[in-house]
Design a protein around this motif. Structure first.
Motif, short mmCIF file in Angstrom:
data_model
loop_
_atom_site.label_atom_id
_atom_site.label_comp_id
_atom_site.label_asym_id
_atom_site.label_seq_id
_atom_site.Cartn_x
_atom_site.Cartn_y
_atom_site.Cartn_z
N GLU A 28 0.82 -1.35 0.05
CA GLU A 28 0.11 0.12 -0.03
C GLU A 28 0.77 1.18 -0.01
O GLU A 28 0.58 2.20 -0.55
CB GLU A 28 -0.91 0.01 1.21
N GLU A 29 2.09 1.30 0.45
CA GLU A 29 2.79 2.64 0.84
C GLU A 29 3.46 2.99 -0.67
O GLU A 29 4.02 3.88 -0.68
CB GLU A 29 4.06 2.16 1.50
N VAL A 30 3.30 2.06 -1.59
CA VAL A 30 3.69 2.51 -3.22
C VAL A 30 2.61 3.03 -3.95
O VAL A 30 2.89 3.32 -5.05
CB VAL A 30 4.31 1.02 -3.69
N VAL A 31 1.45 2.80 -3.41
CA VAL A 31 0.21 3.22 -4.16
C VAL A 31 0.40 4.75 -4.68
O VAL A 31 0.13 5.06 -5.80
CB VAL A 31 -1.10 2.94 -3.29
N ASP A 32 0.55 5.67 -3.96
CA ASP A 32 0.74 7.00 -4.23
C ASP A 32 1.91 7.37 -5.47
O ASP A 32 1.60 8.10 -6.54
CB ASP A 32 0.87 7.93 -3.11
N GLU A 33 2.88 6.69 -5.26
CA GLU A 33 4.03 6.65 -6.33
C GLU A 33 3.35 6.12 -7.60
O GLU A 33 3.66 6.81 -8.70
CB GLU A 33 5.22 5.99 -5.86
N LEU A 34 2.81 4.93 -7.80
CA LEU A 34 2.16 4.57 -8.85
C LEU A 34 1.16 5.32 -9.44
O LEU A 34 1.19 5.64 -10.64
CB LEU A 34 1.79 3.07 -8.54
N ILE A 35 0.52 5.91 -8.87
CA ILE A 35 -0.78 6.96 -9.16
C ILE A 35 0.02 8.04 -10.04
O ILE A 35 -0.30 8.31 -11.13
CB ILE A 35 -1.73 7.33 -7.98
N LEU A 36 1.08 8.62 -9.46
CA LEU A 36 1.47 9.79 -9.89
C LEU A 36 2.49 9.35 -11.36
O LEU A 36 2.50 10.07 -12.35
CB LEU A 36 2.80 10.17 -9.12
N ILE A 37 3.06 8.11 -11.35
CA ILE A 37 3.47 7.46 -12.61
C ILE A 37 2.47 7.56 -13.66
O ILE A 37 2.48 7.86 -14.66
CB ILE A 37 4.12 6.10 -12.20
N VAL A 47 -6.43 1.95 -17.41
CA VAL A 47 -5.28 1.34 -16.45
C VAL A 47 -5.84 0.16 -15.56
O VAL A 47 -7.27 0.38 -15.15
CB VAL A 47 -4.92 2.49 -15.55
N HIS A 48 -5.33 -0.93 -15.42
CA HIS A 48 -5.96 -2.08 -14.84
C HIS A 48 -5.00 -2.31 -13.60
O HIS A 48 -3.64 -2.49 -13.75
CB HIS A 48 -5.86 -3.22 -15.59
N VAL A 49 -5.42 -2.36 -12.49
CA VAL A 49 -4.56 -2.79 -11.28
C VAL A 49 -5.05 -4.15 -10.50
O VAL A 49 -6.10 -4.20 -10.39
CB VAL A 49 -4.68 -1.41 -10.32
N LYS A 61 -8.26 3.40 -5.86
CA LYS A 61 -9.67 4.12 -6.36
C LYS A 61 -9.85 5.43 -5.63
O LYS A 61 -10.51 6.25 -6.12
CB LYS A 61 -10.99 2.95 -5.92
N SER A 62 -9.58 5.52 -4.49
CA SER A 62 -9.80 6.95 -3.74
C SER A 62 -8.72 8.00 -4.32
O SER A 62 -9.17 8.96 -4.18
CB SER A 62 -9.74 6.61 -2.31
N GLY A 63 -7.82 7.45 -4.55
CA GLY A 63 -6.46 8.38 -5.09
C GLY A 63 -6.60 8.74 -6.30
O GLY A 63 -5.88 9.74 -6.90
N TRP A 64 -7.45 7.99 -7.30
CA TRP A 64 -7.50 8.18 -8.76
C TRP A 64 -8.16 9.60 -9.12
O TRP A 64 -9.42 9.81 -8.72
CB TRP A 64 -8.04 6.83 -9.54
N ARG A 65 -7.46 10.27 -9.89
CA ARG A 65 -8.20 11.61 -10.34
C ARG A 65 -8.52 11.87 -11.92
O ARG A 65 -8.97 12.65 -12.31
CB ARG A 65 -7.37 13.00 -9.77
N LEU A 71 -9.76 3.69 -14.96
CA LEU A 71 -9.25 2.77 -13.75
C LEU A 71 -10.22 1.57 -13.45
O LEU A 71 -11.12 1.69 -13.09
CB LEU A 71 -8.78 3.44 -12.50
N ASP A 72 -9.44 0.21 -13.76
CA ASP A 72 -10.30 -0.82 -13.12
C ASP A 72 -9.42 -1.58 -12.30
O ASP A 72 -8.19 -1.63 -12.38
CB ASP A 72 -10.66 -1.77 -14.34
N VAL A 73 -9.91 -2.22 -11.28
CA VAL A 73 -9.02 -2.93 -10.28
C VAL A 73 -9.57 -4.45 -10.10
O VAL A 73 -10.92 -4.50 -10.47
CB VAL A 73 -9.49 -2.06 -8.94
N LEU A 74 -8.78 -5.20 -9.77
CA LEU A 74 -9.08 -6.64 -9.75
C LEU A 74 -8.41 -7.32 -8.79
O LEU A 74 -7.04 -7.33 -8.48
CB LEU A 74 -8.55 -7.23 -11.21
#
Length: 265
Positions: A28-37, A47-49, A61-65, A71-74
């Motif tokens: 989870e601590e890498v999520v913000d970095e990946l969203i920025l990328i 994007v599929h996560v 989902k909460s950080g996606w803007r 964005l789809d998550v699985l």
């Protein structure tokens, strides 16, 4: 989309240069970095996560803007590292030919003091900016036999990097109808992050034995995921496709980079 739903299979065919990104994240601590990328992808991208951690998916989902990047998550099981989840999404999407696919993940390589730098270097090379991504996409469009593009310096062929994977890698290549290369023809993208043409990814998918993926026990080598890390580019090259790195429009060959050593261990 809930975390238990499958990704949307349709690519936006109205987009001039559709891009599909498949990102696996365990931490989870890498999520913000990946969203920025991923925020550097052009409008119209998908994007599929994937993750086995519900908190990771909820944070994405909460950080996606981005309203113009879907964005789809699985939810996936903790198995096969980042490779099995990538293949699961690929199987669900059933992408048509000539779609550029970005495969990235939130690797941390906790056994290495430079593991965090390795991840960031790979991510920033593969997704440098929106203009940089468009340049990569154009390379696929301009070079019909281009199969994969990796980060600069990530393609390695020193024979020590076979690890314990040689026998199974050659076995996979035979099953895919490719003649096994000479023993010195090892060549792959270390870190298992890259861009790949959709029909090349689908060709690999059609030869994968999903039953071969082992349970996660923190293995550092010798798993089916490690085998596929090597077998994907080697199989495609044996089939006549070409491989490149960011910033270099010449074709990669193992003998050209035999001297390379990874500095992230």
């Amino acid at each position: 989309m809930s975390v238990n739903e499958s990704p949307k299979p349709d690519v936006d065919e109205t987009s001039e240069h559709p891009v599909v990104a498949i990102c696996h994240c365990h931490y989870e601590e890498v999520v913000d970095e990946l969203i920025l990328i991923l925020d550097r992808l052009p409008d119209g991208s998908q994007v599929h996560v994937t993750s086995s951690n519900p908190s990771v998916l909820a944070s994405f989902k909460s950080g996606w803007r981005r309203s113009k990047v879907s964005l789809d998550v699985l939810a996936t099981e903790n198995k096969g590292r980042d490779v099995l989840p990538f293949l699961r999404v690929l199987a669900l999407l059933k992408l048509p030919d000539d779609i550029p696919i970005l495969k990235i993940h939130g690797k941390r390589s906790l056994y290495s003091s430079t593991g965090e730098k390795w991840r960031r270097d790979l991510l920033n090379e593969l997704v440098p900016s929106e203009a940089g991504v468009q340049k990569i996409v154009n390379e696929f469009g301009n070079s019909p036999k281009l199969a994969m593009i990796g980060a600069s310096g990530s393609y390695v062929s020193d024979l020590g990097y076979w690890g314990s994977n040689k026998r199974q890698t050659l076995k996979f290549m035979r099953s895919a109808g490719s003649n096994p290369p000479a023993a010195h023809d090892l060549g792959f993208y270390a870190g298992t992050m890259f861009w790949i043409r959709s029909q090349c990814a689908n060709e690999i998918l059609s030869n994968v034995d999903f039953g071969q993926f082992e349970k996660e026990r923190g293995q550092r080598d010798g798993t089916y995921a490690h085998v596929l890390e090597r077998a994907i580019p080697m199989t495609l090259r044996a089939q006549g496709w070409s491989l490149r790195e960011i910033g270099d429009d010449t074709e990669l060959f193992p003998h050209k980079v035999r001297h390379r050593k990874l500095t992230y261990f």
